[in-house]
Design a protein around this motif. Structure first.
Motif, mmCIF file in Angstrom:
data_model
loop_
_atom_site.group_PDB
_atom_site.id
_atom_site.type_symbol
_atom_site.label_atom_id
_atom_site.label_comp_id
_atom_site.label_asym_id
_atom_site.label_seq_id
_atom_site.Cartn_x
_atom_site.Cartn_y
_atom_site.Cartn_z
ATOM 1 N N ARG A 33 0.859 -1.182 0.000
ATOM 2 C CA ARG A 33 0.000 0.000 0.000
ATOM 3 C C ARG A 33 0.892 1.227 0.000
ATOM 4 N NH1 ARG A 33 -2.078 -0.002 6.380
ATOM 5 N NH2 ARG A 33 0.020 -0.170 7.279
ATOM 6 N N MET A 34 0.415 2.296 -0.606
ATOM 7 C CA MET A 34 1.058 3.592 -0.448
ATOM 8 C C MET A 34 0.411 4.275 0.747
ATOM 9 S SD MET A 34 3.495 4.141 -2.662
ATOM 10 C CE MET A 34 3.752 5.912 -2.650
ATOM 11 N N ARG A 35 1.218 4.975 1.539
ATOM 12 C CA ARG A 35 0.707 5.664 2.718
ATOM 13 C C ARG A 35 1.044 7.153 2.606
ATOM 14 N NH1 ARG A 35 0.987 3.043 8.342
ATOM 15 N NH2 ARG A 35 -1.230 3.594 8.189
ATOM 16 N N SER A 36 0.130 7.990 3.079
ATOM 17 C CA SER A 36 0.289 9.434 2.913
ATOM 18 C C SER A 36 -0.118 10.156 4.185
ATOM 19 C CB SER A 36 -0.575 9.924 1.739
ATOM 20 O OG SER A 36 -0.575 11.340 1.663
ATOM 21 N N ARG A 37 0.695 11.133 4.580
ATOM 22 C CA ARG A 37 0.330 12.054 5.656
ATOM 23 C C ARG A 37 0.968 13.395 5.366
ATOM 24 N NH1 ARG A 37 3.586 8.725 10.323
ATOM 25 N NH2 ARG A 37 5.718 9.299 9.751
ATOM 26 N N THR A 38 0.377 14.439 5.899
ATOM 27 C CA THR A 38 0.769 15.787 5.488
ATOM 28 C C THR A 38 2.014 16.296 6.196
ATOM 29 O OG1 THR A 38 -0.850 16.624 7.092
ATOM 30 C CG2 THR A 38 -1.546 16.485 4.803
ATOM 31 N N GLU A 39 2.395 15.706 7.325
ATOM 32 C CA GLU A 39 3.605 16.136 8.021
ATOM 33 C C GLU A 39 4.336 14.938 8.610
ATOM 34 O OE1 GLU A 39 1.212 19.774 7.818
ATOM 35 O OE2 GLU A 39 0.714 17.937 8.905
ATOM 36 N N PRO A 40 5.674 14.967 8.619
ATOM 37 C CA PRO A 40 6.438 13.935 9.329
ATOM 38 C C PRO A 40 6.323 14.135 10.837
ATOM 39 C CG PRO A 40 7.810 15.152 7.748
ATOM 40 C CD PRO A 40 6.545 15.910 7.912
ATOM 41 N N ILE A 41 6.433 13.061 11.579
ATOM 42 C CA ILE A 41 6.280 13.147 13.028
ATOM 43 C C ILE A 41 7.478 13.848 13.667
ATOM 44 C CG2 ILE A 41 5.887 11.814 15.124
ATOM 45 C CD1 ILE A 41 3.588 11.843 13.034
ATOM 46 N N TYR A 42 8.686 13.616 13.156
ATOM 47 C CA TYR A 42 9.849 14.304 13.738
ATOM 48 C C TYR A 42 9.740 15.810 13.546
ATOM 49 C CZ TYR A 42 11.724 14.533 8.934
ATOM 50 O OH TYR A 42 11.902 14.786 7.595
ATOM 51 N N PHE A 43 9.149 16.220 12.433
ATOM 52 C CA PHE A 43 8.908 17.646 12.190
ATOM 53 C C PHE A 43 7.900 18.190 13.202
ATOM 54 C CE2 PHE A 43 5.860 20.520 10.039
ATOM 55 C CZ PHE A 43 6.665 21.624 9.874
ATOM 56 N N MET A 44 6.865 17.416 13.495
ATOM 57 C CA MET A 44 5.869 17.851 14.466
ATOM 58 C C MET A 44 6.491 17.981 15.855
ATOM 59 S SD MET A 44 2.470 15.704 13.282
ATOM 60 C CE MET A 44 1.398 16.630 14.384
ATOM 61 N N ARG A 45 7.389 17.067 16.210
ATOM 62 C CA ARG A 45 8.027 17.168 17.522
ATOM 63 C C ARG A 45 8.928 18.397 17.600
ATOM 64 N NH1 ARG A 45 9.212 11.721 16.902
ATOM 65 N NH2 ARG A 45 11.438 12.186 16.790
ATOM 66 N N GLN A 46 9.620 18.705 16.508
ATOM 67 C CA GLN A 46 10.532 19.843 16.546
ATOM 68 C C GLN A 46 9.785 21.150 16.759
ATOM 69 O OE1 GLN A 46 13.672 19.961 13.720
ATOM 70 N NE2 GLN A 46 14.066 22.132 13.969
ATOM 71 N N ILE A 47 8.587 21.275 16.215
ATOM 72 C CA ILE A 47 7.823 22.507 16.405
ATOM 73 C C ILE A 47 6.915 22.413 17.626
ATOM 74 C CG2 ILE A 47 7.913 23.053 13.954
ATOM 75 C CD1 ILE A 47 5.018 22.179 13.722
ATOM 76 N N GLU A 48 7.146 21.396 18.468
ATOM 77 C CA GLU A 48 6.478 21.238 19.760
ATOM 78 C C GLU A 48 4.978 21.017 19.619
ATOM 79 O OE1 GLU A 48 8.115 24.886 21.648
ATOM 80 O OE2 GLU A 48 8.985 23.469 23.076
ATOM 81 N N SER A 49 4.596 20.144 18.700
ATOM 82 C CA SER A 49 3.196 19.735 18.622
ATOM 83 C C SER A 49 2.845 18.920 19.861
ATOM 84 C CB SER A 49 2.959 18.889 17.367
ATOM 85 O OG SER A 49 3.271 19.611 16.201
ATOM 86 N N THR A 50 1.591 18.961 20.243
ATOM 87 C CA THR A 50 1.163 18.204 21.411
ATOM 88 C C THR A 50 1.073 16.721 21.067
ATOM 89 O OG1 THR A 50 -1.184 18.397 20.887
ATOM 90 C CG2 THR A 50 -0.200 20.170 22.195
ATOM 91 N N PRO A 51 1.165 15.846 22.061
ATOM 92 C CA PRO A 51 0.980 14.412 21.790
ATOM 93 C C PRO A 51 -0.352 14.106 21.129
ATOM 94 C CG PRO A 51 1.925 14.730 23.967
ATOM 95 C CD PRO A 51 1.574 16.095 23.455
ATOM 96 N N ASP A 52 -1.390 14.850 21.489
ATOM 97 C CA ASP A 52 -2.691 14.606 20.881
ATOM 98 C C ASP A 52 -2.670 14.934 19.391
ATOM 99 O OD1 ASP A 52 -5.665 14.036 21.612
ATOM 100 O OD2 ASP A 52 -5.733 15.800 20.320
#
Length: 685
Positions: A644-663
């Motif tokens: 399967r091909m999988r798609s998401r709009t942001e990488p998780i490491y990128f989200m952690r770097q900008i301090e996204s919440t766990p939720d």
């Protein structure tokens, strides 16, 4: 002599555009800034003066603090919502940071910020600014004044209910209220010490830009039209062609009755205005009689009929010259543009991602009755791959959601079942709810809005999957030799971009959308013995950005096929290395985003930073090669290859770097799109 329509419009615009006492004013901020220029300031002082949302550094938590993902806000059954702070959204949540979903200590041994600290405590105008009357929310007439200059989509809904229903869950409607945008813009502002300016906000929140609402103001306290992001007037009140302006466009101010711009010329509006009395239409704001308010004129605007209108926001470059949006350039050099196919035909047509025509429908409704003849109707859902990770009380937009404030919505625990009959039967007198959710009627009313929005989000997710699958084809598995026991198994898949419009993937490369191939081999006993495209325990792909790979917890995925575009920097000296943010991290004390000293045309990229593209051009393909080690091919029989091909709009490491919440991270993982899943049986001898 009676004034002409243009003179009336000009007079109305000038009258409505006079700045009221409570409007946003920059003079107090400028005056204070001038006073401070006489003495040097440190980076921390500058950040404090800009009133950015920085978490206090003097607060820490125990080393073993590790909240449960998605449940860190669950209160005890007998004390609901009061003892725990809402952590459902970055807009009012703790920023745990750290290197994992749980938010524990980072790998360098740094301490985690207090999870009970509101990151917005430093946001908003200061008390000093309040004395000057810049807090728009304090003035009961402020929203009315804003509406008279920049009508909201809610006002347009009366005549255009179909378009509103399509738009309210679209990527355009999500642009400003997106938690990812808010965190990304905040991180860019802090990393660059404010030198990124209004670059991000100009596209994502054009009304906020034009109102000159300070960056320090929370989106939760902004006027409703600001939270609508790319709202109706962002396209239909533009009367100049701006081309590549990096999102810098001017919305023509005016009340609901001022002219709008479209692609048809306004003949239907003219007929309605000519019969205003019989149709009970109100043509100016002074008319207090019963009836439906409409704009007096519809004007033809050529860029709205072709792809030119998209370029100002979908082809943008930030200093030092990195193109964060390249889709329009890809389109112009592709076969779709050569054939005369426009962006609108694929992204606003009847079929997601395909230029197969438009639906025919009535474009407007007057007094709940269709008006005019059926004609081409552009779909304002704007087909695309994005999805929401915001609280469903805030997004999609809902006409009845304004009964409660955004901050009140963030306190509504929809996951706990508030407002459902099953939950309400368990409520007793010992349970305490935050206002206004302390009454059963309010909880039930809110639940109806939540359920409607969740259903709308599911429709949006299905459309996103359909849009991506329309551009994607998986060919394979391709094998040169039949697999044998005890021998390495080599095979490949060919991934085709069957779209004629642009690369796959494309869009906002600043967020670095990921599109990767996930392949698994299942042996005759039903056990998964090999896989590529797997995720580590934090949700990252097992590549060089994975914390688990760096610490030896999971093996690196040597066969990973990932079409993500990445930023490469050399940090002034050294070889290229990947970076999560589009910043040429200099060694200066302050990381300023500045134009390069060397022309980009000389190096073909800005100094110190460039982009490494892995996407597939239109009507082209790339091949993913895989090698399964001989050690896992131990049995004869029928194996199964699942892909399967999988798609998401942001990488998780990128989200952690900008301090996204766990939720936020949990929602991103849960909304990953699975494209063209399929299985193939393989006989091993």
């Amino acid at each position: 002599m009676d004034p002409t329509g243009d003179e009336l419009n000009q007079e109305t615009t000038q009258r409505s555009w006079r700045l009221p006492a409570a409007a946003w004013r920059l003079e107090p901020f400028a005056a204070r800034a001038a006073q401070r220029q006489s003495r040097p300031v440190t980076a921390e002082q500058l950040r404090a003066q800009l009133r950015l949302a920085t978490t206090p550094q003097h607060v820490s938590v125990a080393k073993n603090f590790q909240p449960a993902i998605g449940h860190q806000n669950v209160a005890s059954p007998h004390h609901v919502g009061e003892t725990s702070r809402p952590t459902d959204d970055v807009l009012e949540a703790d920023l745990l940071g750290g290197s994992s979903l749980g938010g524990e200590d980072d790998l360098l041994g740094g301490e985690v910020s207090d999870p009970l600290t509101d990151p917005l405590m430093n946001l908003g105008p200061s008390s000093e600014a309040s004395d000057h009357g810049v807090e728009l929310a304090d003035d009961p007439h402020a929203n009315l004044w804003t509406e008279n200059c920049y009508p909201s989509a809610e006002s347009c809904r009366a005549c255009h209910p179909v378009q509103y229903e399509q738009w309210r869950a679209s990527g355009h409607a999500y642009a400003s209220v997106s938690p990812m945008f808010q965190r990304f813009d905040q991180a860019m502002t802090e990393y660059t010490e404010g030198t990124v300016g209004s670059f991000c906000v100009r596209c994502h929140s054009p009304v906020q830009t034009q109102l000159k609402i300070p960056r320090s103001t929370s989106i939760l306290d902004a006027p409703p039209v600001v939270r609508e992001g790319v709202t109706c007037i962002a396209c239909h009140r533009i009367n100049e062609h701006y081309w590549r302006s990096n999102g810098d466009r001017r919305i023509v101010p005016g009340d609901l009755h001022a002219p709008v711009y479209g692609g048809s010329g306004g003949a239907g509006v003219a007929r309605a205005v000519a019969n205003a009395d019989s149709l009970k239409l109100k043509l100016n704001s002074d008319d207090t009689s019963p009836g439906q308010a409409i704009h007096r004129e519809g004007r033809f605007f050529l860029p709205l009929t072709n792809s030119d209108v998209c370029v100002s926001c979908h082809q943008v470059a930030v200093h030092p010259g990195i193109w964060l949006e390249v889709v329009h350039a890809q389109y112009r050099s592709g076969p779709a543009a050569e054939r005369g196919i426009t962006c609108q035909q694929c992204h606003m047509g009847a079929v997601p991602g395909k230029p197969l025509g438009y639906e025919l429908n009535h474009v407007a409704s007057l007094n709940d009755k269709p008006w005019g003849e059926k004609r081409k109707q552009s779909n304002h859902q704007f087909w695309g791959p994005g999805f929401s990770i915001a609280h469903p009380g805030l997004f999609p937009h809902h006409p009845k959601a304004d009964r409660y404030t955004p901050r009140e919505w963030l306190k509504f625990d929809y996951r706990a079942g508030w407002g459902t009959e099953a939950f309400e039967r368990t409520v007793d007198a010992t349970m305490v709810f935050p206002a206004p959710w302390d009454t059963p009627d309010d909880r039930r009313d809110a639940r109806k809005i939540i359920d409607a929005n969740l259903a709308k989000l599911q429709q949006k997710r299905s459309a996103a999957t359909q849009t991506m699958e329309a551009a994607l084809k998986i060919e394979g598995p391709l094998m040169r030799h039949a697999p044998q026991v005890g021998q390495p198994f080599r095979f490949s898949y060919r991934i085709h971009n069957v779209s004629e419009g642009h690369n796959l993937p494309t869009g906002s490369l600043g967020a670095q959308p990921q599109l990767w191939l996930n392949v698994a081999l299942i042996d005759p006993d039903g056990r998964r013995v090999w896989e590529s495209g797997y995720l580590d325990r934090h949700g990252d792909l097992a590549d060089m950005n994975s914390v688990d790979v760096a610490t030896g917890c999971v093996p690196r995925d040597a066969d990973l096929f990932n079409l993500q575009t990445k930023f490469l920097i050399n940090n002034v000296r050294g070889t290229d290395r990947e970076a999560a943010l589009p910043l040429n991290f200099s060694l200066d004390q302050l990381v300023f985003l500045r134009p390069g000293a060397i022309p980009v045309s000389v190096l073909n990229h800005p100094p110190l930073i460039r982009m490494e593209a892995h996407s597939i051009p239109p009507c082209d393909s790339r091949t993913a090669h895989y090698t399964v080690p001989a050690s896992v091919i131990r049995k004869r029989g029928t194996y199964r290859l699942s892909v399967r091909m999988r798609s998401r709009t942001e990488p998780i490491y990128f989200m952690r770097q900008i301090e996204s919440t766990p939720d936020m991270i949990q929602r991103m993982l849960g909304n990953t799109l699975d494209l063209h899943p399929q299985s193939h049986s393989i006989r091993v001898r």
